[in-house]
Scaffold this active site. Structure first.
Site, PDB file in Angstrom:
ATOM      1  N   GLY A 235      39.506  55.703  25.503  1.00  0.00           N
ATOM      2  CA  GLY A 235      40.383  54.567  25.256  1.00  0.00           C
ATOM      3  C   GLY A 235      39.832  53.266  25.795  1.00  0.00           C
ATOM      4  O   GLY A 235      38.726  53.203  26.330  1.00  0.00           O
ATOM      5  N   HIS A 254      35.554  44.004  39.471  1.00  0.00           N
ATOM      6  CA  HIS A 254      34.478  43.066  39.839  1.00  0.00           C
ATOM      7  C   HIS A 254      33.575  42.711  38.658  1.00  0.00           C
ATOM      8  O   HIS A 254      32.767  41.782  38.756  1.00  0.00           O
ATOM      9  CB  HIS A 254      33.673  43.591  41.028  1.00  0.00           C
ATOM     10  CG  HIS A 254      32.735  44.724  40.723  1.00  0.00           C
ATOM     11  ND1 HIS A 254      31.805  45.164  41.634  1.00  0.00           N
ATOM     12  CD2 HIS A 254      32.594  45.519  39.628  1.00  0.00           C
ATOM     13  CE1 HIS A 254      31.122  46.168  41.111  1.00  0.00           C
ATOM     14  NE2 HIS A 254      31.578  46.402  39.900  1.00  0.00           N
TER      15      HIS A 254
END
Length: 344
Positions: A235, A254
């Site tokens: 997904g 990040h």
């Protein structure tokens, strides 16, 4: 000219300060040497014990004189050692360069020194001028688009991230008090190494690994000790994630700018079970001047990615924008911490 990575001089004279700065500018030679021996499997040839340079060169299929010069550089940092008789041996510090090491460092080194990251870091002055990554200018497209098209880069990235994770997964899983039962989703969890460690420690938990289809195909969850307690769901974490008591985002945020991070967190928030938690597992940049790996990684991200490493205050702002609230930060004994958020 000397090339060292010695300590910062205390109260240096002008000459000492200049010399030290020049030494630091030569620092890029060391990771280049690490990459070369990792690519060529030099450490594997030294696994059986010290070797003369000529024999090592023959076994590795490299130039004798040049491998000697590279080994000398590595010896200055304790990765190998030159013996009195001229042979070289692999030190304890260098053992993770072996392909059969319990926690091999080679894949992470190859990722960090891949040209997709190395070249942008050589153009930091452009980042400072324009305020964004230079990857697009160098490679003609954003990193993740390039990543999707270049199989070599994608392989280096996935193998490298697995190596990063393998040496930190166990202490992170041990540091956080995961629930005894319920469902935990590893969002963008790669091949499932971290989820596997969590499930090992909590026999009552059910795990879901969510990532792109080509990534989860190579998952590592099919082991007897967690049999029947996991599922794989291909997904896109920007659009939908499975409902769960705990959502984990390990080294995901990040990679992205604040706007996209808020999108990810909002997607997670919508699928949290009542009383659920979002665990962002990333470095938290500390204040002060002490060295920390996150400070260097943050500059690498600045050059190549839209993302960044973040401080506590920056995480708090992200969570607030997504309707969450930072509840605590749990240190793990590794570079990363578990930044826990709950519904705001």
């Amino acid at each position: 000219m000397r090339a060292e990575n010695g300590p910062v001089p205390v109260g240096p004279s002008a000459r000492e300060a200049t010399s030290w700065l020049i030494d630091q500018a030569l620092g890029f030679v060391f990771p280049a040497a690490l990459r070369a021996v990792a690519v060529l499997g030099v450490a594997d040839r030294l696994a059986g014990g010290p070797l003369p340079v000529a024999e090592l060169a023959e076994r590795a299929g490299v130039h004798e004189g040049n491998v000697l010069r590279v080994l000398r550089v590595l010896a200055t940092r304790g990765v190998v050692e030159e013996l009195d008789d001229g042979r070289f041996r692999l030190t304890e510090l260098g053992q993770p360069l072996r392909s059969d090491a319990p926690l091999p460092a080679g894949p992470a080194i190859l990722m960090l020194t891949d040209r997709s990251l190395w070249q942008p870091c050589g153009e930091l002055e452009a980042c400072l001028r324009q305020g964004g990554p230079v990857f697009d200018e160098l490679f003609g497209m954003p990193f993740f688009q390039y990543f999707a098209q270049e199989e070599r880069t994608a392989t280096a990235f996935h193998n490298g991230m697995a190596a990063f994770s393998d040496q930190e997964n166990e202490p992170i899983a041990a540091a956080y008090d995961f629930p005894e039962a319920g469902t935990v989703v590893d969002i963008g969890g790669g091949r499932g190494g971290f989820l596997l460690e969590v499930l090992r420690r909590r026999p009552g938990l059910h795990g879901v690994l969510l990532d792109e289809p080509h990534v989860v195909t190579d998952h590592r969850l099919d082991v007897d000790e967690v049999k029947g307690r996991w599922e794989v769901t291909p997904g896109d974490f920007f659009t939908e994630v499975p409902t769960a008591d705990v959502h984990m985002l390990k080294r995901i945020l990040h990679d992205w700018d604040d706007e996209r991070c808020v999108d990810i967190l909002r997607t997670s928030r919508r699928s949290l079970a009542p009383g659920g938690r979002v665990l962002v597992i990333d470095a938290v940049i500390p204040s002060g001047n002490a060295p920390h790996q996150a400070k260097a990684l943050d500059v690498l991200l600045m050059a190549a990615f839209p993302g960044r490493e973040r401080t506590r205050a920056e995480f708090e702002r992200l969570f607030a924008a997504a309707g969450l609230a930072l509840s605590r930060i749990v240190p793990t004994g590794t570079v990363v911490s578990v930044v826990e958020a709950r519904l705001g």
